[in-house]
Design a protein around this motif. Sequence first.
Motif, PDB file in Angstrom:
ATOM      1  N   GLY A 116       0.820  -1.211   0.000  1.00 51.05           N
ATOM      2  CA  GLY A 116       0.000   0.000   0.000  1.00 51.05           C
ATOM      3  C   GLY A 116       0.847   1.251   0.000  1.00 51.05           C
ATOM      4  N   LEU A 117       1.882   1.262   0.832  1.00 49.42           N
ATOM      5  CA  LEU A 117       2.778   2.420   0.900  1.00 49.42           C
ATOM      6  C   LEU A 117       3.505   2.623  -0.427  1.00 49.42           C
ATOM      7  CD1 LEU A 117       4.187   4.656   2.529  1.00 49.42           C
ATOM      8  CD2 LEU A 117       5.844   2.942   3.309  1.00 49.42           C
ATOM      9  N   ILE A 118       3.983   1.530  -1.008  1.00 50.03           N
ATOM     10  CA  ILE A 118       4.709   1.616  -2.276  1.00 50.03           C
ATOM     11  C   ILE A 118       3.810   2.161  -3.384  1.00 50.03           C
ATOM     12  CG2 ILE A 118       5.782   0.227  -4.100  1.00 50.03           C
ATOM     13  CD1 ILE A 118       6.833  -1.599  -1.854  1.00 50.03           C
ATOM     14  N   ILE A 119       2.577   1.671  -3.430  1.00 50.22           N
ATOM     15  CA  ILE A 119       1.635   2.117  -4.467  1.00 50.22           C
ATOM     16  C   ILE A 119       1.279   3.584  -4.277  1.00 50.22           C
ATOM     17  CG2 ILE A 119      -0.728   1.843  -5.330  1.00 50.22           C
ATOM     18  CD1 ILE A 119      -0.391  -1.183  -4.573  1.00 50.22           C
ATOM     19  N   ILE A 120       0.985   3.967  -3.020  1.00 56.95           N
ATOM     20  CA  ILE A 120       0.635   5.366  -2.736  1.00 56.95           C
ATOM     21  C   ILE A 120       1.757   6.301  -3.169  1.00 56.95           C
ATOM     22  CG2 ILE A 120       0.249   7.032  -0.877  1.00 56.95           C
ATOM     23  CD1 ILE A 120      -1.265   4.809   0.613  1.00 56.95           C
ATOM     24  N   ILE A 121       2.985   5.947  -2.800  1.00 51.46           N
ATOM     25  CA  ILE A 121       4.136   6.789  -3.137  1.00 51.46           C
ATOM     26  C   ILE A 121       4.315   6.887  -4.644  1.00 51.46           C
ATOM     27  CG2 ILE A 121       6.658   6.884  -3.079  1.00 51.46           C
ATOM     28  CD1 ILE A 121       5.367   7.932  -0.549  1.00 51.46           C
ATOM     29  N   HIS A 122       4.182   5.744  -5.342  1.00 51.81           N
ATOM     30  CA  HIS A 122       4.358   5.733  -6.800  1.00 51.81           C
ATOM     31  C   HIS A 122       3.315   6.613  -7.487  1.00 51.81           C
ATOM     32  CE1 HIS A 122       5.645   3.923 -10.643  1.00 51.81           C
ATOM     33  NE2 HIS A 122       4.383   4.095 -10.988  1.00 51.81           N
TER      34      HIS A 122
END
Length: 346
Positions: free
Chosen positions: A11-17
Amino acid sequence: MSIIIAIIIFGLIIIIHELGHFIAAKANGVKVNEFAIGMGPAILKKQKGETLYALRLLPIGGYCAMEGEDNGSEDGRAFCNKAVWRRIIIVVAGVCMNLILGLIILIIHTACSDAIVTTTISKFEDNAVSHSTGLEVGDKIIRINGMRIFTSMDMSYQFTNDSDGIYDMVVERDGQKVELKDVQLEMQDDVIHYDFWVAPGKVTAGSVVTQAFKQTATDARLIYISLADMIKGKYSLKDMSGPVGIVDSIGSVIDSETDEETGKVDWSALSDTIMSLSAFITINVGIFNLLPLPALDGGRLVFLIIEGIRRKPVPPEKEGLVHTVGLLALFALMIVITVSDILKLI
């Protein structure tokens, strides 16, 4: 717990991307129709100005939907109507955010360490084969079989991915670069045996940042090396892991850091491993997205570069068809990898 941790990481990786695409789009005057985390039906949504912000049911992705991204548009603020260089910035912004996130995690992780693992040899075992074939105490390993060595992970990769245990190296010795031919490591039951130790480095502000950049380079390069090894036939699809495999790996980490008698988790050791894994995943997600494959950011970047050279865009319907086919191929690959991960667990 492993599923929850995996959802938080992805979730964090997707949000940041997607936030990278969103910020770059807004900064370059592109209209963003929707910014969504997750896929499927919306759980929460709020319209603010021209953009709909949504949290969707399935935690398996997200998107930043821009006006004129996949189709033509008459809107002057549409993605397709912006200059090529602006669109390039928007496309690569997601990747840049992943790399920045990975670097920040690695800086924090390294700063919390007791020491930094170097590539400088501190001592040998008695009768060490590597010592008798060329290595000396104080040698800083710079290259192994032609590959630049940034971190101890690079050393481990090169050592374990060689079939005969014989290596050509370049080391820094007394301030000079020295080439060593046919350095050997002992093989025990077809497994490389490390017969030397590396020196710990001091944790300072400078060494922390330097090591974090080196580890970022190591993690980023590893995906290309791994893909090249797959093409050469060294690895197969069954050696790849998707979300299911990563959840299983996290579960194994949790088990290893849990006391069997008391059931208590060593949260310090667990967080240390999870931080390393999170950095590795976000950096690799970023780098993987740069591959020149349809439906990925790298594929869109290729079309933008072609447009810049030709000074006219590729027909949207043709580009759209390529990305659609690419997306279907990626979905098929994910299904294959997921099935493979599940079979490994059975």
